[in-house]
Design a protein around this motif. Sequence first.
Motif, PDB file in Angstrom:
ATOM      1  N   GLN A   1      31.841  40.260  50.624  1.00  0.00           N
ATOM      2  CA  GLN A   1      33.495  40.345  51.777  1.00  0.00           C
ATOM      3  C   GLN A   1      32.887  39.658  52.805  1.00  0.00           C
ATOM      4  O   GLN A   1      31.567  39.743  53.689  1.00  0.00           O
ATOM      5  N   ALA A   2      33.658  39.054  52.876  1.00  0.00           N
ATOM      6  CA  ALA A   2      32.961  38.273  54.514  1.00  0.00           C
ATOM      7  C   ALA A   2      33.949  38.734  55.914  1.00  0.00           C
ATOM      8  O   ALA A   2      35.084  39.649  55.823  1.00  0.00           O
ATOM      9  N   PRO A   3      32.690  38.433  57.268  1.00  0.00           N
ATOM     10  CA  PRO A   3      33.843  38.941  57.987  1.00  0.00           C
ATOM     11  C   PRO A   3      35.310  38.649  58.199  1.00  0.00           C
ATOM     12  O   PRO A   3      35.759  37.714  58.416  1.00  0.00           O
ATOM     13  N   GLY A   4      36.580  39.797  58.335  1.00  0.00           N
ATOM     14  CA  GLY A   4      37.701  39.463  58.488  1.00  0.00           C
ATOM     15  C   GLY A   4      38.376  39.011  57.163  1.00  0.00           C
ATOM     16  O   GLY A   4      39.936  38.468  57.362  1.00  0.00           O
ATOM     17  N   LYS A   5      37.512  38.698  55.787  1.00  0.00           N
ATOM     18  CA  LYS A   5      37.739  38.202  54.989  1.00  0.00           C
ATOM     19  C   LYS A   5      38.484  39.504  53.738  1.00  0.00           C
ATOM     20  O   LYS A   5      37.318  40.870  54.260  1.00  0.00           O
ATOM     21  N   GLU A   6      39.429  39.893  53.126  1.00  0.00           N
ATOM     22  CA  GLU A   6      39.125  40.412  51.764  1.00  0.00           C
ATOM     23  C   GLU A   6      38.284  40.268  50.798  1.00  0.00           C
ATOM     24  O   GLU A   6      37.244  39.549  51.096  1.00  0.00           O
ATOM     25  N   ARG A   7      37.912  41.257  49.914  1.00  0.00           N
ATOM     26  CA  ARG A   7      36.437  41.523  49.408  1.00  0.00           C
ATOM     27  C   ARG A   7      36.935  40.280  48.121  1.00  0.00           C
ATOM     28  O   ARG A   7      38.367  40.622  47.487  1.00  0.00           O
ATOM     29  N   GLU A   8      35.964  39.534  47.804  1.00  0.00           N
ATOM     30  CA  GLU A   8      36.154  38.898  47.013  1.00  0.00           C
ATOM     31  C   GLU A   8      35.574  38.679  45.249  1.00  0.00           C
ATOM     32  O   GLU A   8      34.381  39.104  45.361  1.00  0.00           O
ATOM     33  N   PHE A   9      36.024  38.701  44.773  1.00  0.00           N
ATOM     34  CA  PHE A   9      35.343  38.486  43.037  1.00  0.00           C
ATOM     35  C   PHE A   9      34.497  37.385  42.847  1.00  0.00           C
ATOM     36  O   PHE A   9      34.325  36.725  43.222  1.00  0.00           O
TER      37      PHE A   9
ATOM     38  N   THR B   1      39.725  43.532  42.560  1.00  0.00           N
ATOM     39  CA  THR B   1      38.937  44.598  42.729  1.00  0.00           C
ATOM     40  C   THR B   1      39.118  46.247  42.676  1.00  0.00           C
ATOM     41  O   THR B   1      38.494  47.158  41.810  1.00  0.00           O
ATOM     42  N   GLN B   2      40.270  46.562  41.684  1.00  0.00           N
ATOM     43  CA  GLN B   2      41.314  47.126  41.711  1.00  0.00           C
ATOM     44  C   GLN B   2      40.624  47.741  40.293  1.00  0.00           C
ATOM     45  O   GLN B   2      41.186  49.126  40.124  1.00  0.00           O
ATOM     46  N   ALA B   3      39.947  46.421  40.134  1.00  0.00           N
ATOM     47  CA  ALA B   3      39.780  47.517  38.355  1.00  0.00           C
ATOM     48  C   ALA B   3      38.325  48.073  38.091  1.00  0.00           C
ATOM     49  O   ALA B   3      38.011  49.193  37.362  1.00  0.00           O
ATOM     50  N   TYR B   4      37.843  48.753  39.360  1.00  0.00           N
ATOM     51  CA  TYR B   4      36.361  49.009  39.276  1.00  0.00           C
ATOM     52  C   TYR B   4      36.267  49.360  40.363  1.00  0.00           C
ATOM     53  O   TYR B   4      36.798  50.116  41.591  1.00  0.00           O
ATOM     54  N   ASN B   5      35.973  51.382  39.626  1.00  0.00           N
ATOM     55  CA  ASN B   5      36.421  52.530  40.275  1.00  0.00           C
ATOM     56  C   ASN B   5      34.396  52.842  41.168  1.00  0.00           C
ATOM     57  O   ASN B   5      34.769  53.720  42.186  1.00  0.00           O
ATOM     58  N   TYR B   6      33.404  52.358  40.245  1.00  0.00           N
ATOM     59  CA  TYR B   6      32.342  52.966  41.398  1.00  0.00           C
ATOM     60  C   TYR B   6      31.772  51.779  42.161  1.00  0.00           C
ATOM     61  O   TYR B   6      31.405  50.497  41.202  1.00  0.00           O
ATOM     62  N   TRP B   7      31.393  51.841  43.264  1.00  0.00           N
ATOM     63  CA  TRP B   7      30.967  50.657  44.356  1.00  0.00           C
ATOM     64  C   TRP B   7      29.353  50.944  44.401  1.00  0.00           C
ATOM     65  O   TRP B   7      29.091  52.214  44.711  1.00  0.00           O
TER      66      TRP B   7
ATOM     67  N   CYS C   1      27.738  45.757  44.775  1.00  0.00           N
ATOM     68  CA  CYS C   1      27.787  46.058  42.499  1.00  0.00           C
ATOM     69  C   CYS C   1      28.937  46.287  42.066  1.00  0.00           C
ATOM     70  O   CYS C   1      28.693  47.479  43.049  1.00  0.00           O
ATOM     71  N   ALA C   2      29.340  46.636  41.296  1.00  0.00           N
ATOM     72  CA  ALA C   2      30.648  47.652  41.285  1.00  0.00           C
ATOM     73  C   ALA C   2      30.396  47.660  39.029  1.00  0.00           C
ATOM     74  O   ALA C   2      30.184  46.716  39.059  1.00  0.00           O
ATOM     75  N   THR C   3      31.100  48.876  38.666  1.00  0.00           N
ATOM     76  CA  THR C   3      31.591  48.447  37.981  1.00  0.00           C
ATOM     77  C   THR C   3      33.046  49.402  37.497  1.00  0.00           C
ATOM     78  O   THR C   3      33.348  49.896  37.886  1.00  0.00           O
ATOM     79  N   PRO C   4      33.286  48.897  36.172  1.00  0.00           N
ATOM     80  CA  PRO C   4      34.959  49.435  36.123  1.00  0.00           C
ATOM     81  C   PRO C   4      34.369  50.369  35.213  1.00  0.00           C
ATOM     82  O   PRO C   4      35.469  50.861  34.457  1.00  0.00           O
ATOM     83  N   MET C   5      33.383  50.420  34.089  1.00  0.00           N
ATOM     84  CA  MET C   5      33.416  52.128  33.415  1.00  0.00           C
ATOM     85  C   MET C   5      34.403  51.754  32.543  1.00  0.00           C
ATOM     86  O   MET C   5      34.025  52.881  31.154  1.00  0.00           O
TER      87      MET C   5
END
Length: 124
Positions: free
Chosen positions: A39-47, A108-114, A96-100
């Motif tokens: 995630q860059a400043p002013g932008k949405e988090r991206e894959f 991003t919506q698929a990931y539960n833990y960050w 980093c994240a995991t969708p479990m």
Amino acid sequence: QVQLVESGGGLVQAGGSLRLSCTASGRTFSSYAMGWFRQAPGKEREFVAALSWSHSTTRYADSVKGRFSISRDNAQNTVYLQMNSLKPEDTAVYYCATPMRPFVMITTQAYNYWGQGTQVTVSS
């Protein structure tokens, strides 16, 4: 419950390399896919990249294909993001994240833990 801790960020010149690490707590790390986002400043988090539990499937954002590589060491409960040929536009907080789940997910919506994120700054 899974806890994720990133490390390895920093300041690097354009064209340089960094390797990010993400260490997970929990005994079931090896059962789940892992992903990196930014995630860059002013932008949405991206894959950015993702890797399945079995190492057999990887996905990359078009913007990083051929420059970044995701890998994991299940014995160390760690996932890595090797970043080469860095550009100023790669500057962001990397998570980093995991969708479990065992399979690669890219939203991003698929990931539960960050994790808490690590800053990467690429100077021109």
